[in-house]
Design a protein around this motif. Structure first.
Motif, mmCIF file in Angstrom:
data_model
loop_
_atom_site.group_PDB
_atom_site.id
_atom_site.type_symbol
_atom_site.label_atom_id
_atom_site.label_comp_id
_atom_site.label_asym_id
_atom_site.label_seq_id
_atom_site.Cartn_x
_atom_site.Cartn_y
_atom_site.Cartn_z
ATOM 1 N N ASP A 88 0.912 -1.061 -0.074
ATOM 2 C CA ASP A 88 -0.162 0.153 0.007
ATOM 3 C C ASP A 88 0.872 1.241 -0.086
ATOM 4 O O ASP A 88 2.005 1.291 0.476
ATOM 5 C CB ASP A 88 -1.009 0.050 1.194
ATOM 6 C CG ASP A 88 -0.162 0.033 2.525
ATOM 7 O OD1 ASP A 88 0.252 0.959 3.231
ATOM 8 O OD2 ASP A 88 0.057 -1.224 3.202
ATOM 9 N N GLU A 89 0.214 2.320 -0.390
ATOM 10 C CA GLU A 89 1.013 3.486 -0.537
ATOM 11 C C GLU A 89 1.715 4.211 0.562
ATOM 12 O O GLU A 89 2.757 4.670 0.562
ATOM 13 C CB GLU A 89 0.085 4.677 -1.155
ATOM 14 C CG GLU A 89 -0.493 4.315 -2.578
ATOM 15 C CD GLU A 89 -1.223 5.307 -3.339
ATOM 16 O OE1 GLU A 89 -0.674 6.402 -3.261
ATOM 17 O OE2 GLU A 89 -2.422 4.938 -3.501
ATOM 18 N N LYS A 146 -3.990 2.448 -7.098
ATOM 19 C CA LYS A 146 -2.850 3.026 -6.355
ATOM 20 C C LYS A 146 -2.711 4.221 -7.440
ATOM 21 O O LYS A 146 -2.176 3.901 -8.448
ATOM 22 C CB LYS A 146 -2.070 1.974 -5.989
ATOM 23 C CG LYS A 146 -2.072 1.148 -4.981
ATOM 24 C CD LYS A 146 -1.003 0.157 -4.872
ATOM 25 C CE LYS A 146 -1.494 -1.149 -4.140
ATOM 26 N NZ LYS A 146 -0.528 -2.256 -4.042
ATOM 27 N N CYS A 205 -0.949 7.042 -6.315
ATOM 28 C CA CYS A 205 0.572 7.127 -6.050
ATOM 29 C C CYS A 205 0.307 9.014 -5.749
ATOM 30 O O CYS A 205 1.635 9.600 -6.291
ATOM 31 C CB CYS A 205 1.631 6.436 -6.831
ATOM 32 S SG CYS A 205 1.340 4.930 -7.108
ATOM 33 N N ASP A 256 -1.174 -3.953 -9.503
ATOM 34 C CA ASP A 256 -2.410 -2.986 -9.236
ATOM 35 C C ASP A 256 -2.997 -3.168 -10.695
ATOM 36 O O ASP A 256 -3.425 -2.015 -11.219
ATOM 37 C CB ASP A 256 -1.907 -1.552 -9.118
ATOM 38 C CG ASP A 256 -2.861 -0.816 -8.725
ATOM 39 O OD1 ASP A 256 -4.005 -1.357 -8.393
ATOM 40 O OD2 ASP A 256 -2.830 0.701 -8.764
#
Length: 387
Positions: free
Chosen positions: A146-147, A177, A179, A172
């Motif tokens: 996860d980010e 995501k 980002c 993904d």
């Protein structure tokens, strides 16, 4: 004059004259079919040698059609300065399917050291290797986390003294995501497989093809057959996601479908499909590989097909807008159009041969471009025009 004779049973029979005419007509049809078949098979041989047999080598085959596969040699891709600067790869994933392609594109020519951090932390690796930042100027985090976790690792790398920090984001498929927070000063660039519109606003994000899945070994070109020597006109083997069931139904109801020339099989899940070597063998024996979209239009099937010199037919998706503008790949809007494209290629065998060579030549060239540009991005952290 044709004479009809009535028999005792009330049936009419043609006399000897009409039998002769029927025999002549039958022989004529056979001759026409034979000439047509000869012209079709010789349409390729006439492009190779005037009196030689058909060539089964993909190199000679494509060269005879005007698409030589032998590329000119390039100069050394990396300077001596770059070769002295080892890349530290922090591998924050397990045995992912993308590993083979990443290694072929990024790690094949460039010196690198890989540290697996799935069972440990970046901090512990840096603590036990205090001189690491002096050995490795560049760092790349390969991850599907996860980010928030990605950002924490990047901050640790920055604080430890790595000048150039990048992220390779995997798996993904649903493009969840975006980002937005993974940017400078913590991250110099992001490379990812699946693309979505939200990523267009990220000025330091780049797309790289999904590539082939592990354990995949690209076939030797001497083992790759021209399309006219392959067993199947088309094959599809995969799970029934998205439009795929509709594609199979439409294909089986089309005029081109023939069970002996088309292999269509479904699997429960990607992970439960054939072993990589068996799947590769199927594609090497197929002329056309339809690629109806699953969760995403991007899929391993496309790049395995390209590596085996098959002709993939793609279903449009956001990812493919990132391809070079001059690419020769066949991209359609719907599964119905995909089936019509299969019919068109099947009805034009000489055109199919040329398309096979054109696409395979492009793939060999494009892969070399990736092998040059991706390391340049990792080494210099600078903006690149991948088009």
């Amino acid at each position: 004059m044709i004479v009809l004779k009535k028999t005792r049973g009330g049936l009419l029979y043609w006399n000897a004259t009409i039998l002769k005419l029927a025999t002549i007509l039958f022989i004529g049809i056979l001759l026409v079919c034979s000439v047509h078949f000869f012209n079709l098979s010789s349409s390729y041989s006439s492009r190779t040698t005037s009196d030689g047999p058909l060539r089964s080598s993909i190199d000679e085959f494509c060269e005879s059609l005007g698409y030589p596969l032998v590329m000119p040699l390039e100069e050394n891709l990396f300077s001596e300065r770059h070769r002295k600067e080892t890349l530290c790869v922090f591998w924050d994933v397990g045995d992912v399917y993308e590993a083979s392609f990443i290694a072929d594109i990024l790690l094949k020519e460039y010196p690198s050291t890989i540290y697996h951090i799935t069972d440990t932390s970046v901090e512990s690796i840096l603590h036990s290797n205090r001189s690491l930042t002096h050995i490795c100027k560049h760092s790349l985090l390969v991850t599907n986390s996860d980010e928030s976790k990605i950002l924490n690792i990047l901050k640790t790398l920055q604080e430890s003294g790595f000048d150039n920090r990048g992220v390779f984001l995997l798996s993904d498929e649903g493009c969840s995501k975006h980002c937005r927070d993974i940017s400078r000063p913590y991250c110099d660039y992001i490379i990812r497989n699946y693309w979505c519109e939200a990523m267009n606003s990220h000025q330091d994000a780049y797309w790289m093809p999904l590539g082939y899945a592990i354990p995949f070994v690209e076939p030797n070109e001497n083992t790759i057959l021209p399309c006219f020597l392959r067993k199947y006109t088309a094959s599809f083997k995969g799970s029934l996601k998205s439009d795929r069931l509709r594609f199979i139904e439409y294909l089986k109801n089309s005029s081109v479908y023939n069970e002996s020339r088309f292999l269509v099989q479904t699997t429960e899940d990607f992970h439960k499909g054939d072993p990589a070597y068996k799947f590769r063998g199927l594609l090497m024996d197929s002329q056309i590989i339809p690629c109806p979209a699953g969760v995403n239009s991007e899929q391993f099937r496309i790049w395995v097909a390209l590596s085996t010199a098959s002709i993939p037919i793609l279903q449009q998706g956001e990812t493919f807008f990132k391809l070079p503008q001059d690419h020769p790949l066949i991209i359609v809007e719907s599964v119905e159009e995909m089936v019509r494209e299969i019919e068109r290629l099947n009805n034009e065998p000489l055109k199919m041969m040329k398309i096979q060579c054109k696409i395979f030549r492009w793939w060999l060239s494009y892969k070399r471009t990736l092998q040059r540009q991706v390391p340049q991005l990792v080494l210099d952290g600078r903006h690149l025009n991948w088009q």
